[in-house]
Scaffold this motif. Structure first.
Motif, PDB file in Angstrom:
ATOM      1  N   VAL A 233       0.857  -1.195   0.000  1.00  0.00           N
ATOM      2  CA  VAL A 233       0.000   0.000   0.000  1.00  0.00           C
ATOM      3  C   VAL A 233       0.890   1.240   0.000  1.00  0.00           C
ATOM      4  O   VAL A 233       1.610   1.488   0.981  1.00  0.00           O
ATOM      5  CB  VAL A 233      -0.946   0.022   1.217  1.00  0.00           C
ATOM      6  N   PRO A 234       0.871   2.049  -1.063  1.00  0.00           N
ATOM      7  CA  PRO A 234       1.803   3.177  -1.198  1.00  0.00           C
ATOM      8  C   PRO A 234       1.373   4.424  -0.425  1.00  0.00           C
ATOM      9  O   PRO A 234       1.052   5.469  -1.007  1.00  0.00           O
ATOM     10  CB  PRO A 234       1.809   3.431  -2.709  1.00  0.00           C
ATOM     11  N   LEU A 235       1.365   4.331   0.886  1.00  0.00           N
ATOM     12  CA  LEU A 235       1.060   5.516   1.702  1.00  0.00           C
ATOM     13  C   LEU A 235       2.240   6.481   1.645  1.00  0.00           C
ATOM     14  O   LEU A 235       3.379   6.078   1.412  1.00  0.00           O
ATOM     15  CB  LEU A 235       0.781   5.109   3.149  1.00  0.00           C
ATOM     16  N   GLU A 236       1.941   7.761   1.909  1.00  0.00           N
ATOM     17  CA  GLU A 236       2.978   8.789   1.873  1.00  0.00           C
ATOM     18  C   GLU A 236       2.881   9.666   3.130  1.00  0.00           C
ATOM     19  O   GLU A 236       1.783   9.906   3.635  1.00  0.00           O
ATOM     20  CB  GLU A 236       2.799   9.666   0.625  1.00  0.00           C
ATOM     21  N   PRO A 237       4.024  10.171   3.613  1.00  0.00           N
ATOM     22  CA  PRO A 237       4.015  11.019   4.816  1.00  0.00           C
ATOM     23  C   PRO A 237       3.608  12.456   4.507  1.00  0.00           C
ATOM     24  O   PRO A 237       4.018  13.019   3.492  1.00  0.00           O
ATOM     25  CB  PRO A 237       5.466  10.953   5.300  1.00  0.00           C
ATOM     26  N   VAL A 238       2.789  13.027   5.380  1.00  0.00           N
ATOM     27  CA  VAL A 238       2.320  14.406   5.233  1.00  0.00           C
ATOM     28  C   VAL A 238       2.723  15.187   6.482  1.00  0.00           C
ATOM     29  O   VAL A 238       2.322  14.850   7.606  1.00  0.00           O
ATOM     30  CB  VAL A 238       0.781  14.452   5.058  1.00  0.00           C
ATOM     31  N   ASN A 239       3.502  16.241   6.263  1.00  0.00           N
ATOM     32  CA  ASN A 239       4.022  17.048   7.380  1.00  0.00           C
ATOM     33  C   ASN A 239       2.959  18.040   7.846  1.00  0.00           C
ATOM     34  O   ASN A 239       3.170  19.247   7.882  1.00  0.00           O
ATOM     35  CB  ASN A 239       5.282  17.773   6.928  1.00  0.00           C
ATOM     36  N   PHE A 240       1.814  17.530   8.231  1.00  0.00           N
ATOM     37  CA  PHE A 240       0.668  18.364   8.605  1.00  0.00           C
ATOM     38  C   PHE A 240       0.968  19.098   9.915  1.00  0.00           C
ATOM     39  O   PHE A 240       1.556  18.526  10.839  1.00  0.00           O
ATOM     40  CB  PHE A 240      -0.561  17.468   8.773  1.00  0.00           C
ATOM     41  N   PRO A 241       0.601  20.354  10.030  1.00  0.00           N
ATOM     42  CA  PRO A 241       0.921  21.106  11.252  1.00  0.00           C
ATOM     43  C   PRO A 241       0.245  20.522  12.489  1.00  0.00           C
ATOM     44  O   PRO A 241      -0.932  20.145  12.448  1.00  0.00           O
ATOM     45  CB  PRO A 241       0.403  22.524  10.956  1.00  0.00           C
ATOM     46  N   SER A 242       0.992  20.401  13.547  1.00  0.00           N
ATOM     47  CA  SER A 242       0.505  19.958  14.868  1.00  0.00           C
ATOM     48  C   SER A 242       0.133  18.482  14.937  1.00  0.00           C
ATOM     49  O   SER A 242      -0.042  17.952  16.036  1.00  0.00           O
ATOM     50  CB  SER A 242      -0.704  20.785  15.339  1.00  0.00           C
TER      51      SER A 242
END
Length: 543
Positions: A233-242
């Protein structure tokens, strides 16, 4: 067996001689540290003797480990410095590996490997390896596959071999993997976000996340991401605030996508799947589309180290600021030109008194940092000038320093000092246990400290002996004599600096090491007399 190939010929006699020589050299250096660095933190260049030794580094490390494993209550000073040297050697090796890792191209996406380097650097004395952590994750993957088999016995992920990087393209098949993962991680293994103790550095160390089965959004996301990718499953990291998130693409391959073509996964919140609107609700604010974008390994590690840096700044008890020092080293390894962090590092050197052994070396370290800051940002002239001035003042003070101050209990001005170094004491008001490692005939702190600590409210005020004590919670305090009493049931004080001052714990008191005994030459005899009197009185009470 980790360091020798069974197929190679080894002259074991010669190998033993090299090991023996390395061991003797390591012990010689450890023995010298107390005399050289008793009055200050081990300076920046204090480990140069170890770095310049010839022979395999593994032999020096092995000897240091042997020292650390010596009988529990003895050789405390040797253990104290052996630990510092081993800490330094391993950190240098890990930092070099991290710097090499950071040179990989942007499409190199081993997020777990980078997180393990951070874990290793902050815990260099722990046995942490990527291989062991990957093995633990593989065991979780096996459980997920077992659950997945019950959902779809023909699922393509079940045919993946270890180390393969295949991806599944069908959304329905990906969804089945995520359902199985959520069941195994959150229902079966009971992983959860650590809401009760959120601001704990252990939440960021991957080996601790696996042991304690809890973490914060970024560490939980990296675990979730690693498992998902191993199963296609090609999940990706998201540098979402907080709140760090993962994203899961719902659009067709090759199509033009926007933020609404993704589902966002909250690994901290038991794998909950969120829309864009729900993501904003999660943090209570609207954010731009750019903050939903994927980030590379370096940005993920920057966020992890940034979290550690924030925790290091919050440290209250740990007066060595080890976490702050480690996180600064890591951050500056990634971004060496961060002016504010370079300034913070320089201030930290001043605060802790971590000076190079000789004044000219001080210029090479601290002044080099300050000169680099000035080059990067001329606007920092005021802060740099202030620190340079204090650096030069420190050099002048070092020149003026006289010999060791010796305190004799028999001296008339010390007649009111009742307690001796090495005694295990209890604070009458706060109840903490501690050991005395220094004393003054009267309070030697400044007027501001005396006022802030409300010393004048004590019956004897500041005109009474005060004691430097190591407290069981890891802090160092300065306590008035009237607030201390003998601990009639003494226990070892688990303070990181005990070995700096004491060589042994006898079961009733600590024995000062050679450097502390030079400064308080009459205290050891007084300790023996005091302990004997205490336990004689205790025995009479029992009878």
């Amino acid at each position: 067996m980790k360091h020798y190939s069974p197929t190679d010929y080894v002259n074991w006699l010669e190998e033993y001689k090299v090991r023996q020589k390395a061991g003797l050299e390591a012990r010689k250096i450890v023995a010298s540290f107390s005399k050289r660095f008793f009055s200050e933190h081990v300076p920046c260049n204090g480990f140069s003797d170890i770095e310049n030794l010839e022979g395999p580094e593994i032999f020096f490390e092995d000897e240091l480990v042997c020292i650390l494993n010596m009988e529990g209550r003895k050789a405390l000073t040797w253990k104290y410095y052996a630990k510092k040297i081993l800490y330094y050697l391993r950190q240098q090796k890990i930092l070099n590996n991290l710097k090499a890792f950071l040179q990989q191209p942007d499409d190199y996406e081993s997020y777990l490997e980078g997180a393990v380097y951070i874990d290793q650097y902050c815990n260099p004395l722990s046995d942490i390896s990527l291989k062991d952590i990957q093995a633990q994750i593989d065991s979780i993957v096996e459980l997920v596959c077992k659950t997945l088999r019950g959902i779809n016995s023909r699922h393509p992920s079940l045919a993946f071999k270890a180390g393969e990087s295949s991806m599944i393209m069908e959304i329905e098949l990906q969804s089945q993997v995520l359902d199985a993962m959520n069941y195994v991680l959150y229902d079966q293994l009971k992983f959860k976000g650590n809401r009760m103790d959120y601001y704990n550095a252990l939440n960021l160390y991957m080996h601790q996340v696996l042991i304690r089965r809890t973490g914060i959004p970024i560490s939980m996301s990296l675990l979730y991401l690693t498992i998902a990718r191993q199963l296609g499953v090609p999940l990706e990291p998201v540098n979402f605030p907080s709140h760090f998130l993962l994203r899961w693409c719902q659009g067709a391959e090759g199509a033009s996508l926007d933020i609404f073509d993704y589902i966002y996964i909250d690994a901290f919140g038991k794998g909950k799947q969120l829309t864009v609107k729900e993501c904003e609700y999660l943090i209570g604010q609207h954010v731009t589309a750019a903050l939903y974008g994927v980030v590379n390994v370096k940005k993920v590690l920057q966020r992890m180290v940034g979290n550690l840096l924030s925790l290091g700044k919050r440290e209250g008890i740990d007066q060595s600021y080890q976490l702050l020092r480690d996180s600064l080293d890591l951050y500056l390894a990634m971004y060496p030109d961060q002016v504010q962090l370079l300034l913070l590092q320089a201030r930290l050197y001043f605060h802790l008194g971590i000076w190079p052994e000789k004044s000219f070396c001080l210029v090479l370290k601290v002044l080099d940092i300050l000169q680099h800051i000035q080059t990067l940002d001329p606007g920092q002239h005021g802060a740099v000038g202030y620190l340079v001035q204090h650096t030069l003042e420190h050099i002048e003070r070092k020149k003026e320093e006289v010999g060791v101050e010796v305190k004799l209990r028999s001296h008339e001005k010390h007649r009111d000092v009742c307690y001796s170094i090495g005694l295990i004491m209890k604070h009458k008001r706060y109840g903490y246990n501690c050991v005395i490692y220094g004393w003054d005939p009267t309070c030697m702190m400044g007027h501001e400290w005396i006022r802030n600590m409300n010393v004048h409210s004590l019956p004897h005020g500041h005109h009474q002996p005060f004691y430097n004590v190591l407290v069981e919670d890891g802090s160092c305090r300065y306590a008035a004599q009237e607030n201390l009493e003998y601990n009639v049931e003494p226990q070892e004080i688990s303070h990181p600096d005990v070995g700096r001052y004491f060589s042994e714990f006898t079961g009733t008191h600590y024995i000062p090491n050679a450097e502390l005994e030079i400064r308080y030459p009459e205290d050891l005899e007084s300790v023996y007399e005091t302990v004997q009197n205490i336990y004689s009185a205790k025995k009479e009470d029992v009878e």
